[in-house]
Design a protein around this motif. Structure first.
Motif, PDB file in Angstrom:
ATOM      1  N   TYR A  72      26.399  43.037  35.012  1.00 41.21           N
ATOM      2  CA  TYR A  72      26.053  41.733  35.386  1.00 41.21           C
ATOM      3  C   TYR A  72      24.859  41.345  34.373  1.00 41.21           C
ATOM      4  CZ  TYR A  72      23.723  37.698  37.202  1.00 41.21           C
ATOM      5  OH  TYR A  72      23.178  36.233  37.169  1.00 41.21           O
ATOM      6  N   GLY A  73      23.774  42.540  34.258  1.00 41.85           N
ATOM      7  CA  GLY A  73      22.788  42.365  33.551  1.00 41.85           C
ATOM      8  C   GLY A  73      22.951  41.988  32.152  1.00 41.85           C
ATOM      9  N   MET A  74      24.074  42.762  31.433  1.00 41.75           N
ATOM     10  CA  MET A  74      24.469  42.791  30.149  1.00 41.75           C
ATOM     11  C   MET A  74      25.315  41.325  30.007  1.00 41.75           C
ATOM     12  SD  MET A  74      27.287  45.057  28.100  1.00 41.75           S
ATOM     13  CE  MET A  74      28.663  44.587  29.042  1.00 41.75           C
ATOM     14  N   LEU A  75      26.340  41.058  30.746  1.00 40.33           N
ATOM     15  CA  LEU A  75      27.054  39.871  30.677  1.00 40.33           C
ATOM     16  C   LEU A  75      26.240  38.456  30.839  1.00 40.33           C
ATOM     17  CD1 LEU A  75      30.285  40.668  32.461  1.00 40.33           C
ATOM     18  CD2 LEU A  75      29.947  40.733  30.054  1.00 40.33           C
ATOM     19  N   SER A  76      25.281  38.555  31.745  1.00 37.32           N
ATOM     20  CA  SER A  76      24.432  37.437  32.024  1.00 37.32           C
ATOM     21  C   SER A  76      23.529  37.244  30.720  1.00 37.32           C
ATOM     22  CB  SER A  76      23.861  37.377  33.216  1.00 37.32           C
ATOM     23  OG  SER A  76      22.887  38.698  33.218  1.00 37.32           O
ATOM     24  N   SER A  77      23.002  38.341  30.079  1.00 40.32           N
ATOM     25  CA  SER A  77      22.033  38.130  29.014  1.00 40.32           C
ATOM     26  C   SER A  77      22.736  37.532  27.719  1.00 40.32           C
ATOM     27  CB  SER A  77      21.351  39.638  28.925  1.00 40.32           C
ATOM     28  OG  SER A  77      20.823  39.399  27.802  1.00 40.32           O
ATOM     29  N   PHE A  78      23.867  38.107  27.573  1.00 42.40           N
ATOM     30  CA  PHE A  78      24.750  37.690  26.540  1.00 42.40           C
ATOM     31  C   PHE A  78      25.171  36.202  26.558  1.00 42.40           C
ATOM     32  CE2 PHE A  78      29.402  37.335  25.135  1.00 42.40           C
ATOM     33  CZ  PHE A  78      29.142  37.183  23.893  1.00 42.40           C
ATOM     34  N   PHE A  79      25.383  35.859  27.872  1.00 45.70           N
ATOM     35  CA  PHE A  79      25.849  34.649  28.233  1.00 45.70           C
ATOM     36  C   PHE A  79      24.756  33.450  27.703  1.00 45.70           C
ATOM     37  CE2 PHE A  79      26.597  30.679  30.465  1.00 45.70           C
ATOM     38  CZ  PHE A  79      27.957  30.230  30.168  1.00 45.70           C
ATOM     39  N   ARG A  80      23.514  33.894  28.115  1.00 45.76           N
ATOM     40  CA  ARG A  80      22.326  33.144  28.186  1.00 45.76           C
ATOM     41  C   ARG A  80      21.779  32.929  26.693  1.00 45.76           C
ATOM     42  NH1 ARG A  80      19.717  35.361  31.811  1.00 45.76           N
ATOM     43  NH2 ARG A  80      18.757  36.875  30.465  1.00 45.76           N
ATOM     44  N   GLY A  81      22.030  34.063  25.876  1.00 48.74           N
ATOM     45  CA  GLY A  81      21.644  34.313  24.427  1.00 48.74           C
ATOM     46  C   GLY A  81      22.618  33.226  23.482  1.00 48.74           C
ATOM     47  N   ALA A  82      23.949  33.183  23.984  1.00 50.92           N
ATOM     48  CA  ALA A  82      24.866  32.412  23.407  1.00 50.92           C
ATOM     49  C   ALA A  82      24.918  30.887  23.515  1.00 50.92           C
ATOM     50  CB  ALA A  82      26.254  32.945  23.431  1.00 50.92           C
ATOM     51  N   THR A  83      24.432  30.539  24.733  1.00 52.48           N
ATOM     52  CA  THR A  83      24.515  29.129  25.325  1.00 52.48           C
ATOM     53  C   THR A  83      23.014  28.642  25.531  1.00 52.48           C
ATOM     54  OG1 THR A  83      24.829  29.609  27.585  1.00 52.48           O
ATOM     55  CG2 THR A  83      26.743  29.710  26.242  1.00 52.48           C
ATOM     56  N   GLY A  84      22.105  29.481  25.708  1.00 51.97           N
ATOM     57  CA  GLY A  84      20.883  28.970  26.032  1.00 51.97           C
ATOM     58  C   GLY A  84      20.720  28.525  27.676  1.00 51.97           C
ATOM     59  N   ARG A  85      21.666  29.043  28.338  1.00 57.24           N
ATOM     60  CA  ARG A  85      21.743  28.809  29.927  1.00 57.24           C
ATOM     61  C   ARG A  85      22.329  29.732  30.785  1.00 57.24           C
ATOM     62  NH1 ARG A  85      25.479  23.138  31.463  1.00 57.24           N
ATOM     63  NH2 ARG A  85      24.790  23.337  33.670  1.00 57.24           N
ATOM     64  N   ASN A  86      21.804  29.738  31.892  1.00 54.71           N
ATOM     65  CA  ASN A  86      22.134  30.936  32.784  1.00 54.71           C
ATOM     66  C   ASN A  86      23.627  30.456  33.317  1.00 54.71           C
ATOM     67  OD1 ASN A  86      19.952  32.472  32.525  1.00 54.71           O
ATOM     68  ND2 ASN A  86      18.783  31.202  33.948  1.00 54.71           N
ATOM     69  N   LEU A  87      24.500  31.333  33.766  1.00 51.43           N
ATOM     70  CA  LEU A  87      25.381  31.205  34.644  1.00 51.43           C
ATOM     71  C   LEU A  87      25.038  30.559  35.932  1.00 51.43           C
ATOM     72  CD1 LEU A  87      27.367  34.758  34.169  1.00 51.43           C
ATOM     73  CD2 LEU A  87      28.158  32.475  33.362  1.00 51.43           C
ATOM     74  N   GLU A  88      25.697  29.341  36.455  1.00 46.10           N
ATOM     75  CA  GLU A  88      25.402  28.616  37.620  1.00 46.10           C
ATOM     76  C   GLU A  88      26.541  27.915  38.050  1.00 46.10           C
ATOM     77  OE1 GLU A  88      23.800  24.607  35.111  1.00 46.10           O
ATOM     78  OE2 GLU A  88      22.356  26.236  35.708  1.00 46.10           O
TER      79      GLU A  88
END
Length: 437
Positions: A72-88
């Protein structure tokens, strides 16, 4: 006759073996995050994935999913870096999942990867769908067709009270030489709750619309996904048909949001929105000063012109008197009579010319002041265009229940009595039926 049977655990084991045999490798799926919770102690992320169909948003399928803490730490950080947004919650995602089945807990999906590009693409798809739907509803250009007041001084502000953009906006207005009356309608300007919060703020303004000249919606900068709520159909729909001109200052310099498109004016930042309002008043102030200067200059020109005419009459009189005095002595008496007659005639002519000049001066001055009064009246009529009665005359109406304006049909129950304010008079109506969005 004996009935053959198997135990529940045997059935569950058969289901698990069938599923595991059919899905030996991970699969990519698209879904919406319906629920999401991160366990503070373990760090695991538990989600409920749903697939909705049609405009009513009824789920067609749902399943539980988990992202173990190690990933989760790796995927959420990767997603936030690419989109500028947290999973929600409410986000459309493309996930790689491993299908699993447990005899006690049933079917579950273990997330092993995520594709942020799909989410970014979905945001653009939602934007285009919102634009098309607003045009289909016939409201896309409504707010843009409203004329901005010449002197917009009563401003309703939709923003977060803690936002730096709001402080920048107020600082820019405060540094101007003009007097603005602003009122903040505090709203959430980011995340899942932004839509409902902004719509509520607009509803509160609509209930007091006669107290304001314009509405300003402002927010500081952010990533494309942070600003995705600005492509919301409901927010855009409310702004598009809002009865007061809406000025958007939303802190971005890339693609226009749908809110930018439907607002009467779109500025890049909150500071630019404030500068626009200051410039609007400065232009009006300059036009008034120019009119006053023009009136003064014209009056001076008229007075100077008639002063020269009076001086010319005096010069002619003096020249005639000098000519008479040079006549021969023996004709002195006759010349004196002639001179007196000429003087009386010239004086009469001079008085007549002075009277005529005075009349012309009054007439010209009156025409000048009449023309300028007309221009000021026209400016006043332009200011009056924002009169709420004019807005109601275009076919808009305010629906109230218990003295409060309504913005959500789902809040009304069948059989309730509502008050509808039109341009001329009010109606008391009873709700027979309604559709919920």
């Amino acid at each position: 006759m004996a009935v053959s049977f198997i135990t529940l655990s045997q059935l569950q084991q058969a289901i698990r073996q069938t599923l595991c045999g059919a899905f030996t490798a991970p699969v990519w799926i698209t879904a919406e995050i319906g629920e999401m919770k991160v366990n503070a102690r373990s760090g695991h992320c538990y989600m409920q994935l749903v697939e909705k169909g049609g405009r009513n948003g009824v789920p067609q399928a749902q399943a539980s999913a988990v992202i173990w803490a190690g990933q989760y730490g790796m995927l959420s950080s990767f997603f936030r870096g690419a989109t500028g947004r947290n999973l929600e919650v409410g986000m459309q995602v493309l996930l790689q999942v491993q299908v699993s089945y447990h005899e006690l807990y049933g079917l579950s999906l273990r997330v092993t990867d995520i594709d942020p590009l799909y989410t970014l693409g979905d945001l653009e798809r939602q934007r285009q769908e919102t634009i098309a739907r607003l045009k289909e509803d016939g409201v896309f250009d409504l707010n843009g067709s409203l004329e901005l007041p010449l002197v917009p001084q009563r401003i309703a502000v939709v923003s977060s009270a803690q936002a730096a953009g709001y402080r920048d906006f107020m600082k820019e207005l405060g540094g101007s030489p003009y007097c603005f009356r602003t009122e903040l309608f505090d709203a959430v300007m980011q995340g899942h709750g932004a839509e409902a919060s902004i719509i509520d703020a607009l509803g509160r303004i609509a209930a007091r619309m006669d107290e304001f000249d314009v509405v300003v919606v402002i927010r500081g900068g952010g990533s494309q996904s942070d600003l995705s709520f600005l492509n919301s159909y409901l927010i855009s729909y409310h702004i598009a048909q809002f009865p007061l001109p809406v000025i958007a200052g939303l802190g971005h310099d890339k693609d226009q949001s749908v809110v930018d498109m439907v607002a009467a004016r779109s500025l890049k930042t909150p500071t630019a929105a404030a500068a626009f309002l200051v410039d609007r008043l400065a232009d009006f102030d300059a036009s008034l000063a120019s009119l006053g200067q023009a009136i003064g200059n014209r009056a001076v020109q008229v007075l100077e012109q008639h002063r020269k005419e009076v001086m010319l009459v005096g010069t002619l009189l003096r020249e005639r008197v000098a000519a008479v005095r040079m006549r021969a002595g023996w004709r002195l008496q006759s010349a004196g009579e002639t001179m007196r007659a000429q003087i009386r005639r010239l004086m009469r002519d001079g008085v007549m010319r002075l009277d005529a000049a005075s009349v012309q001066l009054r007439e010209r001055t009156e025409r000048i002041f009449a023309a300028e009064r007309l221009r000021l009246e026209q400016a006043g009529r332009l200011v009056g265009i924002a009169d709420p009665q004019r807005i109601l005359a275009r076919g808009f109406a305010v629906v109230r229940r218990g003295g409060h304006a309504l913005t959500d049909a789902s809040a009304v129950r069948k059989g309730e009595r509502l008050e509808v304010t039109l341009q001329k008079g009010k109606l008391i109506v009873e709700v027979i039926d309604h559709e919920k969005e």
